[in-house]
Design an enzyme around this catalytic site. Sequence first.
Site, PDB file in Angstrom:
ATOM      1  CE  LYS A 299      10.282  -5.251   2.135  1.00 16.33           C
ATOM      2  NZ  LYS A 299       8.626  -4.793   1.930  1.00 16.33           N
TER       3      LYS A 299
ATOM      4  N   GLY B  60       2.006  -8.524   2.508  1.00 20.38           N
ATOM      5  CA  GLY B  60       1.745  -8.608   0.525  1.00 20.38           C
ATOM      6  C   GLY B  60       2.022  -9.861  -0.093  1.00 20.38           C
TER       7      GLY B  60
ATOM      8  CG  ASP C 242       9.470  -2.826  -0.217  1.00 20.09           C
ATOM      9  OD1 ASP C 242       8.193  -2.208  -0.405  1.00 20.09           O
ATOM     10  OD2 ASP C 242      10.306  -4.304  -0.998  1.00 20.09           O
TER      11      ASP C 242
ATOM     12  CB  SER D 247      -1.012  -0.182   1.013  1.00 19.63           C
ATOM     13  OG  SER D 247      -0.225   0.221   2.135  1.00 19.63           O
TER      14      SER D 247
ATOM     15  CD  GLU E  70       8.142  -6.506  -0.877  1.00 16.53           C
ATOM     16  OE1 GLU E  70       7.246  -5.899  -0.876  1.00 16.53           O
ATOM     17  OE2 GLU E  70       8.374  -7.145   0.630  1.00 16.53           O
TER      18      GLU E  70
END
Length: 235
Positions: free
Chosen positions: A96, A99, A83, A30, A105
Site C-alpha cells: 500500500k 497515494g 481500505d 481511488s 493507514e
Amino acid sequence: MSADSQKRRAAAAALEHVTNGMTLGIGSGSTAKHLVELLGEKVRAGLTVLGIPTSEETRRLATEAGIDLVEPDEMTRIDLVIDGADEVDPDLNLIKGGGGAHLREKIIAAAGQRMIVIADKSKKVAQLGKFPLPVEIERFSWPLTVQAIRKALAENDLKSATLKLRPGARDAGGGVYLTDSNNYIADIQCTRIADPAALDAALRAIPGVIETGLFVGIADLAIFGTDRGVETLGA
C-alpha cells in the site's frame, strides 16, 4: 467493465459488513473514494457510524458526504477498517502507499479489530513486488537513510532493486513529494519480494525509516471487484 467500476463493486460488497453503531477506519485512494461515496449514501438513509479517516483527502470527502468523524483516543475501539491496496498476495500480504498515506493507514489498520481490503481484480497477484514499494522516511539527513535502505535491500537478496525519491509539487523547494505528515517517500522497485515479513522488519529497523508500505499479517479479508461480481480471499 472498467477497473473503476470493479473498485466500486468491491466497495459496495465491503459495506455489507458494516452495521449500525460501528466505528470505521476509512482508507485512502481511488477505491476508498468509492467507499466514502457509498457509505455517505447509507448514512443519509439512516445508518449511524463514526469514521476515522486515514488521509486529509479522505477527511475532506467524508465530511462532504455527511459522515460523522471522530479523533481516536486511548479508549477508541475501531470495529472495522476498509481500505484499498496496490497489491494483494495469496497470504493477504499487501503493498500500500501509492497515494502516499500508508503511515496513517497502517496505524489505523493495526488498531482495527478487522481489516477488509477492497480492490479491482488486477491488484490480486501471485507475489508482491511489481508495484513499487513505498517507504516513508524522515527528511533529516535523508541520503543517509537511503544509503542504509540500499544496504538492507542487498542483504535481502534484492541487489537489483532501484530506489528513488517520489517527485511531486507539494515541496515547492525541491519538487519532492511530501506526505500528510511532511515526510519524504522512497519508492523501491523490487520486481519480486520473496519474504515480505523479513523485508518489512529489515527496513523498519533503519533509523530514519518511519514506515513501509508492506502490510503483513494485518488484513483479514480481500474483496476484488470483477466483471461478473466479486471474488474474496480470506475470511
